[in-house]
Design a protein around this motif. Structure first.
Motif, mmCIF file in Angstrom:
data_model
loop_
_atom_site.group_PDB
_atom_site.id
_atom_site.type_symbol
_atom_site.label_atom_id
_atom_site.label_comp_id
_atom_site.label_asym_id
_atom_site.label_seq_id
_atom_site.Cartn_x
_atom_site.Cartn_y
_atom_site.Cartn_z
ATOM 1 N N THR A 22 0.823 -1.090 -0.198
ATOM 2 C CA THR A 22 -0.115 -0.138 0.064
ATOM 3 C C THR A 22 0.883 1.236 -0.138
ATOM 4 N N TYR A 23 1.835 1.384 0.717
ATOM 5 C CA TYR A 23 2.823 2.575 0.976
ATOM 6 C C TYR A 23 3.613 2.616 -0.450
ATOM 7 N N ASP A 24 4.097 1.522 -0.578
ATOM 8 C CA ASP A 24 4.970 1.610 -2.175
ATOM 9 C C ASP A 24 4.150 2.010 -3.397
ATOM 10 N N ASN A 25 2.849 1.707 -3.360
ATOM 11 C CA ASN A 25 2.110 2.057 -4.553
ATOM 12 C C ASN A 25 1.698 3.396 -4.331
ATOM 13 N N ARG A 26 1.657 3.863 -3.275
ATOM 14 C CA ARG A 26 1.376 5.490 -3.024
ATOM 15 C C ARG A 26 2.480 6.314 -3.686
ATOM 16 N N TRP A 27 3.745 5.859 -3.142
ATOM 17 C CA TRP A 27 4.844 6.332 -3.663
ATOM 18 C C TRP A 27 4.990 6.179 -5.314
ATOM 19 N N LEU A 28 4.697 5.307 -5.898
ATOM 20 C CA LEU A 28 4.663 5.164 -7.440
ATOM 21 C C LEU A 28 3.707 5.927 -7.786
ATOM 22 N N ASN A 29 2.508 5.910 -7.498
ATOM 23 C CA ASN A 29 1.295 6.549 -8.191
ATOM 24 C C ASN A 29 1.279 8.177 -7.806
ATOM 25 N N TYR A 30 1.660 8.588 -6.696
ATOM 26 C CA TYR A 30 1.638 9.942 -6.220
ATOM 27 C C TYR A 30 2.848 10.204 -5.594
ATOM 28 N N PRO A 31 4.037 10.287 -6.343
ATOM 29 C CA PRO A 31 5.288 10.533 -5.630
ATOM 30 C C PRO A 31 5.660 11.961 -4.981
ATOM 31 N N LYS A 32 4.961 13.081 -5.891
ATOM 32 C CA LYS A 32 5.338 14.228 -5.613
ATOM 33 C C LYS A 32 4.534 14.505 -4.315
ATOM 34 N N GLU A 33 3.209 14.335 -4.391
ATOM 35 C CA GLU A 33 2.312 14.497 -3.197
ATOM 36 C C GLU A 33 2.951 13.888 -2.038
ATOM 37 N N VAL A 34 3.231 12.531 -2.170
ATOM 38 C CA VAL A 34 3.734 11.756 -0.950
ATOM 39 C C VAL A 34 4.959 12.426 -0.514
ATOM 40 N N PHE A 35 5.896 12.764 -1.208
ATOM 41 C CA PHE A 35 7.052 13.382 -0.690
ATOM 42 C C PHE A 35 6.974 14.616 0.050
ATOM 43 N N ASN A 36 5.980 15.463 -0.586
ATOM 44 C CA ASN A 36 5.739 16.615 0.301
ATOM 45 C C ASN A 36 5.122 16.368 1.661
ATOM 46 N N ASN A 37 4.180 15.366 1.583
ATOM 47 C CA ASN A 37 3.788 15.124 2.824
ATOM 48 C C ASN A 37 5.023 14.392 3.890
ATOM 49 N N PHE A 38 5.668 13.541 3.093
ATOM 50 C CA PHE A 38 7.000 13.244 4.043
ATOM 51 C C PHE A 38 7.925 14.435 4.478
ATOM 52 N N LYS A 39 7.970 15.366 3.905
ATOM 53 C CA LYS A 39 8.761 16.565 4.131
ATOM 54 C C LYS A 39 8.042 17.232 5.480
ATOM 55 N N TYR A 40 6.749 17.265 4.930
ATOM 56 C CA TYR A 40 6.142 18.067 6.130
ATOM 57 C C TYR A 40 6.257 17.497 7.319
ATOM 58 N N LEU A 41 5.823 16.189 7.486
ATOM 59 C CA LEU A 41 5.737 15.751 8.577
ATOM 60 C C LEU A 41 7.209 15.561 9.362
ATOM 61 N N TYR A 42 8.430 15.637 8.495
ATOM 62 C CA TYR A 42 9.572 15.534 9.119
ATOM 63 C C TYR A 42 9.633 17.080 9.906
ATOM 64 N N TYR A 43 9.420 18.169 9.267
ATOM 65 C CA TYR A 43 9.500 19.584 9.901
ATOM 66 C C TYR A 43 8.650 19.594 11.027
ATOM 67 N N GLU A 44 7.425 18.946 10.996
ATOM 68 C CA GLU A 44 6.585 19.053 12.242
ATOM 69 C C GLU A 44 7.432 18.048 13.257
ATOM 70 N N LYS A 45 7.920 17.175 12.872
ATOM 71 C CA LYS A 45 8.441 16.240 14.018
ATOM 72 C C LYS A 45 9.841 17.161 14.788
ATOM 73 N N TYR A 46 10.410 17.940 13.764
ATOM 74 C CA TYR A 46 11.599 18.696 14.295
ATOM 75 C C TYR A 46 11.302 19.895 15.070
ATOM 76 N N LYS A 47 9.928 20.274 15.028
ATOM 77 C CA LYS A 47 9.616 21.514 15.594
ATOM 78 C C LYS A 47 9.193 20.883 17.169
ATOM 79 N N ALA A 48 8.732 19.734 17.179
ATOM 80 C CA ALA A 48 8.295 19.151 18.418
ATOM 81 C C ALA A 48 9.469 18.697 19.234
ATOM 82 N N LEU A 49 10.744 18.731 18.706
ATOM 83 C CA LEU A 49 11.841 18.395 19.325
ATOM 84 C C LEU A 49 11.905 19.386 20.516
#
Length: 328
Positions: free
Chosen positions: A211-238
């Motif tokens: 399921t995760y792999d298919n999302r990356w293949l079908n919506y790579p830009k959108e999923v990568f933007n989500n990926f980055k956004y979550l990273y920065y939210e976690k970084y702020k939570a430090l």
């Protein structure tokens, strides 16, 4: 009403859906509960079967909407729920209803976190969410584990106080394709929520990595933007935890490994059509700082940072071949 169980459904096999509903209906009669089934635009033939099955079940509230995604479906369920607590269940999963007891409903908590059983490749794994004894758990501890160990990243096996999320206007982000569960949970724990941890296993989760792999293949830009956004939210939570340096290191190591894995997936499938996203991954990797880590981790980082896509392509094909041989 004690508990509202929200179940989004979209083209789920009827037998799996039935088993899901049956497992919920094993909840003790001492708990006053409702089952909110949100049909997220399933095909007509599926919808007919769902409606036929639940029409005579008095505790089921049925809601139908166009296909807007699981986040929208869960939000719709929250809107009409009446319980003190809300629980989310996927339509192809099960819960251990008999293990849900009234004492958890009577708690003065914003979130009650349980353990879960994960089924992956027909293997059963008992996942202990925290290394703690049953009882109230410090909010900072949950944030630390969330960031450094990827704990509490999905909305299953938990009771969420309905008043708490309504008062804080917490909902699932409907712009997310992947990572919306973790973002939802992070938002809750950053509100200084009162958290109770139970050692009871109440949820049976079917994990499908494809399921995760298919999302990356079908919506790579959108999923990568989500990926980055979550990273920065976690970084702020430090800023909310004590051992910031250690947690930051663990967070960055996780993301190097995750980026390597996802980029391998893209490289394995005609990587040239994903070059824009892979270039963005390279830029993002340069921003992730890791020091004095293993040579293997540094190699992963350098392969992506320096855009060695041909080598990545070769590694991904070898990995695929290995997995295929392992499954023979």
């Amino acid at each position: 009403m004690d508990l509202s169980i929200i179940i989004p459904v979209y083209n789920t096999d009827l037998e799996k859906f039935k088993n899901c509903i049956k497992s919920v209906m094993e909840i003790s009669a001492e708990i006053d509960y409702e089952i909110i089934v949100v049909n997220d635009g399933a095909k007509k033939e599926f919808s007919i079967e769902y409606e036929k099955y639940i029409k005579n079940i008095s505790c089921v509230v049925y809601l139908k909407q166009e296909n807007l995604g699981v986040s929208s479906a869960r939000n719709a369920g929250i809107k009409i729920s009446k319980g003190k607590y809300i629980m989310f269940v996927d339509s192809d999963d099960k819960i251990y209803g008999k293990r849900i007891r009234k004492k958890y409903i009577d708690l003065d908590a914003d979130i009650v976190i349980f353990n879960k059983e994960i089924i992956s490749n027909k293997k059963k794994i008992k996942l202990m969410e925290f290394d703690e004894k049953e009882g109230y758990i410090e909010n900072k501890k949950v944030i630390q584990e969330f960031i450094s160990k990827n704990k509490f990243h999905n909305p299953f096996a938990q009771f969420i106080n309905r008043k708490f999320i309504n008062d804080n206007e917490i909902r699932f982000n409907t712009n997310f394709i992947q990572g919306e569960d973790a973002l939802f949970n992070l938002t809750m724990i950053l509100k200084k929520s009162k958290i109770y941890y139970s050692e009871e296993v109440i949820y049976k989760y079917n994990l499908d990595y494809s399921t995760y792999d298919n999302r990356w293949l079908n919506y790579p830009k959108e999923v990568f933007n989500n990926f980055k956004y979550l990273y920065y939210e976690k970084y702020k939570a430090l800023d909310f935890i004590e051992n910031r340096k250690k947690a930051e290191r663990e967070l960055n190591c996780q993301y190097v490994n995750a980026l390597f894995s996802y980029s391998l997936n893209l490289c394995c499938n005609e990587y040239k059509k994903y070059e824009d996203v892979l270039d963005d991954m390279s830029k993002f990797m340069k921003k992730i700082k890791i020091k004095k880590e293993s040579n293997y981790l540094n190699l992963k980082k350098n392969l992506i940072k320096n855009k060695h896509w041909n080598i990545m392509c070769l590694i991904s094909k070898c990995r695929k071949l290995y997995r295929n041989c392992k499954n023979l």
